[in-house]
Design a protein around this motif. Structure first.
Motif, mmCIF file in Angstrom:
data_model
loop_
_atom_site.group_PDB
_atom_site.id
_atom_site.type_symbol
_atom_site.label_atom_id
_atom_site.label_comp_id
_atom_site.label_asym_id
_atom_site.label_seq_id
_atom_site.Cartn_x
_atom_site.Cartn_y
_atom_site.Cartn_z
ATOM 1 N N SER A 172 0.823 -1.214 0.000
ATOM 2 C CA SER A 172 0.000 0.000 0.000
ATOM 3 C C SER A 172 0.857 1.264 0.000
ATOM 4 O O SER A 172 0.410 2.328 -0.436
ATOM 5 N N SER A 173 2.108 1.159 0.472
ATOM 6 C CA SER A 173 2.999 2.320 0.504
ATOM 7 C C SER A 173 3.395 2.792 -0.890
ATOM 8 O O SER A 173 3.867 3.920 -1.054
ATOM 9 N N ARG A 174 3.199 1.941 -1.902
ATOM 10 C CA ARG A 174 3.560 2.312 -3.267
ATOM 11 C C ARG A 174 2.480 3.167 -3.939
ATOM 12 O O ARG A 174 2.697 3.704 -5.014
ATOM 13 N N PHE A 175 1.330 3.296 -3.284
ATOM 14 C CA PHE A 175 0.224 4.034 -3.864
ATOM 15 C C PHE A 175 0.091 5.422 -3.243
ATOM 16 O O PHE A 175 0.390 5.619 -2.069
ATOM 17 N N GLU A 176 -0.356 6.373 -4.051
ATOM 18 C CA GLU A 176 -0.602 7.719 -3.549
ATOM 19 C C GLU A 176 -1.811 7.735 -2.622
ATOM 20 O O GLU A 176 -1.864 8.501 -1.664
ATOM 21 N N LYS A 177 -2.785 6.899 -2.936
ATOM 22 C CA LYS A 177 -3.990 6.775 -2.120
ATOM 23 C C LYS A 177 -4.361 5.309 -2.057
ATOM 24 O O LYS A 177 -4.411 4.623 -3.079
ATOM 25 N N PHE A 178 -4.630 4.808 -0.841
ATOM 26 C CA PHE A 178 -4.993 3.407 -0.677
ATOM 27 C C PHE A 178 -6.054 3.315 0.409
ATOM 28 O O PHE A 178 -5.768 3.285 1.595
ATOM 29 N N LYS A 179 -7.307 3.305 -0.006
ATOM 30 C CA LYS A 179 -8.442 3.255 0.922
ATOM 31 C C LYS A 179 -9.303 2.060 0.549
ATOM 32 O O LYS A 179 -9.919 2.036 -0.508
ATOM 33 N N ILE A 180 -9.341 1.050 1.419
ATOM 34 C CA ILE A 180 -10.066 -0.176 1.153
ATOM 35 C C ILE A 180 -11.040 -0.448 2.299
ATOM 36 O O ILE A 180 -10.658 -0.450 3.474
ATOM 37 N N ALA A 181 -12.297 -0.664 1.964
ATOM 38 C CA ALA A 181 -13.296 -1.013 2.969
ATOM 39 C C ALA A 181 -13.021 -2.425 3.482
ATOM 40 O O ALA A 181 -12.800 -3.339 2.678
ATOM 41 N N PRO A 182 -13.014 -2.627 4.810
ATOM 42 C CA PRO A 182 -12.693 -3.951 5.369
ATOM 43 C C PRO A 182 -13.569 -5.082 4.834
ATOM 44 O O PRO A 182 -13.098 -6.212 4.695
ATOM 45 N N ASP A 183 -14.814 -4.788 4.489
ATOM 46 C CA ASP A 183 -15.697 -5.865 4.031
ATOM 47 C C ASP A 183 -15.374 -6.327 2.613
ATOM 48 O O ASP A 183 -15.988 -7.273 2.106
ATOM 49 N N THR A 184 -14.406 -5.681 1.967
ATOM 50 C CA THR A 184 -14.002 -6.118 0.621
ATOM 51 C C THR A 184 -12.621 -6.762 0.607
ATOM 52 O O THR A 184 -12.124 -7.111 -0.462
ATOM 53 N N TYR A 185 -11.981 -6.905 1.774
ATOM 54 C CA TYR A 185 -10.695 -7.595 1.832
ATOM 55 C C TYR A 185 -10.857 -9.005 1.248
ATOM 56 O O TYR A 185 -11.771 -9.743 1.602
ATOM 57 N N GLY A 186 -9.937 -9.390 0.361
ATOM 58 C CA GLY A 186 -9.947 -10.735 -0.183
ATOM 59 C C GLY A 186 -10.882 -10.936 -1.363
ATOM 60 O O GLY A 186 -10.829 -11.975 -2.019
ATOM 61 N N GLN A 187 -11.735 -9.956 -1.660
ATOM 62 C CA GLN A 187 -12.618 -10.076 -2.813
ATOM 63 C C GLN A 187 -11.872 -9.633 -4.071
ATOM 64 O O GLN A 187 -11.035 -8.750 -4.025
ATOM 65 N N ASP A 188 -12.197 -10.250 -5.194
ATOM 66 C CA ASP A 188 -11.467 -9.930 -6.419
ATOM 67 C C ASP A 188 -12.383 -9.286 -7.452
ATOM 68 O O ASP A 188 -13.593 -9.490 -7.448
ATOM 69 N N ILE A 189 -11.768 -8.479 -8.301
ATOM 70 C CA ILE A 189 -12.448 -7.874 -9.444
ATOM 71 C C ILE A 189 -11.543 -8.056 -10.651
ATOM 72 O O ILE A 189 -10.318 -7.884 -10.555
ATOM 73 N N THR A 190 -12.135 -8.468 -11.775
ATOM 74 C CA THR A 190 -11.357 -8.823 -12.959
ATOM 75 C C THR A 190 -11.636 -7.861 -14.103
ATOM 76 O O THR A 190 -12.792 -7.507 -14.358
ATOM 77 N N PHE A 191 -10.560 -7.432 -14.766
ATOM 78 C CA PHE A 191 -10.656 -6.525 -15.906
ATOM 79 C C PHE A 191 -9.976 -7.155 -17.121
ATOM 80 O O PHE A 191 -8.973 -7.854 -16.976
ATOM 81 N N PRO A 192 -10.480 -6.896 -18.325
ATOM 82 C CA PRO A 192 -9.742 -7.293 -19.530
ATOM 83 C C PRO A 192 -8.420 -6.536 -19.588
ATOM 84 O O PRO A 192 -8.369 -5.344 -19.284
ATOM 85 N N MET A 193 -7.371 -7.218 -19.961
ATOM 86 C CA MET A 193 -6.047 -6.584 -20.008
ATOM 87 C C MET A 193 -6.029 -5.397 -20.963
ATOM 88 O O MET A 193 -5.386 -4.376 -20.700
ATOM 89 N N LYS A 194 -6.744 -5.506 -22.074
ATOM 90 C CA LYS A 194 -6.736 -4.416 -23.053
ATOM 91 C C LYS A 194 -7.344 -3.142 -22.471
ATOM 92 O O LYS A 194 -6.920 -2.036 -22.815
ATOM 93 N N GLU A 195 -8.334 -3.274 -21.564
ATOM 94 C CA GLU A 195 -8.932 -2.093 -20.954
ATOM 95 C C GLU A 195 -7.971 -1.446 -19.958
ATOM 96 O O GLU A 195 -7.899 -0.219 -19.848
ATOM 97 N N ILE A 196 -7.227 -2.277 -19.222
ATOM 98 C CA ILE A 196 -6.249 -1.734 -18.276
ATOM 99 C C ILE A 196 -5.163 -0.966 -19.019
ATOM 100 O O ILE A 196 -4.793 0.144 -18.636
ATOM 101 N N LYS A 197 -4.663 -1.549 -20.114
ATOM 102 C CA LYS A 197 -3.616 -0.879 -20.897
ATOM 103 C C LYS A 197 -4.148 0.411 -21.518
ATOM 104 O O LYS A 197 -3.430 1.409 -21.619
#
Length: 202
Positions: A172-197
């Motif tokens: 988290s120290s590598r990010f300018e902002k890192f705010k995560i709700a505790p109820d989402t710890y461990g949950q995943d979200i998937t994006f197409p690689m082309k959209e990320i790029k």
């Protein structure tokens, strides 16, 4: 992200382009302040929805475009796009508005909102670089103090041993902002690689 529909919204101060997925759980939004444009006229707030693929097709030659003009014609329910090339060639496109009575808001509830912000170089160097070039999707899993990026690639599903699994843990120290709700710890979200790029390129 989205169902091949592009929402365009204008007000006195900005022009906003957004898309929304079918379940209305994920969206992409780009806001351009009026000072971004050489000329900006918005008499009254306005919203419309057009075919995203057709607009992208019209804009595929932006690298050779000298001048780009967007015009939202509310009287005739049309989006007009005019492109002038460096060689003096002018191309014009007209797209009809779609289902003006049903324009969703590209927003998600702010309660429990997760926010992660970092320079594009951090994402590129520490997450994308280690991934196999053939990866088509990337999953992100937040924890209390890190972001985990995971990919899984089978070059041949008939060969069980011919697969690649990559996992990157970014503190988290590598990010300018890192705010995560505790109820989402461990949950995943998937994006197409082309959209990320595409987002990093923008």
């Amino acid at each position: 992200i989205g169902e091949d529909r592009l929402m365009i919204e204008t007000n006195h101060d900005a022009c906003i382009f957004s898309t929304l997925n079918q379940s209305q759980s994920s969206y992409a939004k780009f806001l351009f302040q009026r000072q971004f444009f050489q000329s900006f006229e918005a008499m009254t707030p306005f919203k419309c929805k057009v075919n995203l693929k057709m607009v992208l097709l019209a804009l595929r030659s932006l690298n050779t475009t000298k001048e780009l003009v967007f015009c939202l014609d509310g009287d005739n329910n049309k989006l007009l796009i005019s492109l002038l090339s460096h060689e003096g060639i002018k191309r014009e496109y007209t797209f009809p508005f779609e289902d003006q009575d049903n324009i969703p808001q590209a927003e998600v509830p702010r309660k429990g909102l997760n926010l992660i912000r970092a320079p594009a170089k951090v994402i590129q160097d520490e997450i994308l670089e280690p991934m196999a070039t053939a990866v088509t999707e990337l999953s992100f899993v937040p924890t209390s103090n890190s972001l985990i990026a995971r990919s899984y690639y089978d070059s041949d599903i008939k060969k069980k041993n011919d697969s690649h699994h990559t996992s990157c843990h970014v503190s988290s120290s590598r990010f300018e902002k890192f705010k995560i709700a505790p109820d989402t710890y461990g949950q995943d979200i998937t994006f197409p690689m082309k959209e990320i790029k595409a987002m990093l390129t923008f």
